[in-house]
Design an enzyme around this catalytic site. Sequence first.
Site, mmCIF file in Angstrom:
data_model
loop_
_atom_site.group_PDB
_atom_site.id
_atom_site.type_symbol
_atom_site.label_atom_id
_atom_site.label_comp_id
_atom_site.label_asym_id
_atom_site.label_seq_id
_atom_site.Cartn_x
_atom_site.Cartn_y
_atom_site.Cartn_z
ATOM 1 N N HIS A 164 -1.527 7.827 2.247
ATOM 2 C CA HIS A 164 -3.111 8.118 2.575
ATOM 3 C C HIS A 164 -3.350 9.199 3.430
ATOM 4 O O HIS A 164 -4.003 9.064 4.413
ATOM 5 C CB HIS A 164 -3.651 6.553 3.151
ATOM 6 C CG HIS A 164 -3.533 5.505 2.330
ATOM 7 N ND1 HIS A 164 -2.283 5.001 1.695
ATOM 8 C CD2 HIS A 164 -4.755 4.545 2.021
ATOM 9 C CE1 HIS A 164 -2.790 3.824 1.042
ATOM 10 N NE2 HIS A 164 -3.985 3.815 1.080
ATOM 11 N N PHE A 209 -1.622 6.470 11.275
ATOM 12 C CA PHE A 209 -0.684 5.782 12.115
ATOM 13 C C PHE A 209 0.570 6.233 12.448
ATOM 14 O O PHE A 209 1.113 5.998 13.422
ATOM 15 C CB PHE A 209 -0.450 4.567 11.739
ATOM 16 C CG PHE A 209 -1.701 3.796 11.253
ATOM 17 C CD1 PHE A 209 -3.002 3.538 12.112
ATOM 18 C CD2 PHE A 209 -1.866 3.071 10.081
ATOM 19 C CE1 PHE A 209 -3.857 2.843 11.859
ATOM 20 C CE2 PHE A 209 -2.986 2.258 9.481
ATOM 21 C CZ PHE A 209 -4.158 2.424 10.468
ATOM 22 N N SER A 226 0.720 -1.255 -0.186
ATOM 23 C CA SER A 226 -0.173 0.002 0.094
ATOM 24 C C SER A 226 0.880 1.082 -0.105
ATOM 25 O O SER A 226 0.505 2.162 -0.678
ATOM 26 C CB SER A 226 -0.859 -0.240 1.177
ATOM 27 O OG SER A 226 -1.860 -0.974 1.181
ATOM 28 N N GLU A 266 4.031 0.576 14.613
ATOM 29 C CA GLU A 266 4.590 1.913 13.989
ATOM 30 C C GLU A 266 5.661 2.349 14.951
ATOM 31 O O GLU A 266 6.716 2.929 14.481
ATOM 32 C CB GLU A 266 3.646 2.879 13.751
ATOM 33 C CG GLU A 266 2.626 2.446 12.715
ATOM 34 C CD GLU A 266 1.576 1.488 13.004
ATOM 35 O OE1 GLU A 266 1.542 1.259 13.977
ATOM 36 O OE2 GLU A 266 0.662 0.848 12.017
#
Length: 241
Positions: free
Chosen positions: A116, A92, A39, A66
């Site tokens: 994103h 995130f 992604s 993360e």
Amino acid sequence: PSFKPEEKLATREASGKTINAIAPHIPFLIGGSADLSPSTNTIIKDAGHFQAGSYGGRNLHFGVREHGMSSILNGIALSQSLIPYGATFLIFSDYAKPAVRLAAFMGVQSIFVYTHDSIGLGEDGPTHQSIEQLAGLRAIPNIQIIRPADATETAMAWRAALERKDGPTLLVLTRQKLPVIDRSKYPPAENLLKGAYVLADYPVDPKNKKAKDPDLIIVATGSEVQLAQASAELLTKKSRL
């Protein structure tokens, strides 16, 4: 890599092409993602995977963590022999923020790739919409945040990240496709290295000869630049009617 004006490309996709264009020339560039490599477009092709029994691989698989990923990047950057990058969705970055702040305080060359970045999220929906993240990250001292407007600016953003040695760089990228700006009509993408630049300066309305300053200045980053550009052209056209 070079991109043609007629192309439409998500900046995450342009970033992936840039990574694979520079990777053969910078063998000490390594990286991966928090379980989102397809992604975020962060796989270095044909470079192997870092894992037990294969420590020469350049693709790192951090798992869904993360904060751990970002801390590991800082540790690698402290070696000053490798340039590490790690990727996830911008939303995130909240989980990664303590490590991102430490990267800024320590002045290490960690590269954080966040995709994103807007409402153009596809099927992920409202839970993944980043609202306050960008403003919060920009408030951190000694941090370089770049949100490129198109594919050519994305390549320049990677150049800026690789050239900066005294602190982290955050690349904030789109999921959705964006038009490639025609650089034969507009200033070169190298202007990104200045931090900000004038993309289009529209002439003063000839009917109002006294006007020396613009009535309106439109400022935008990332995917909103195309909207700002179209709005400026429309407003200029209407002012001349």
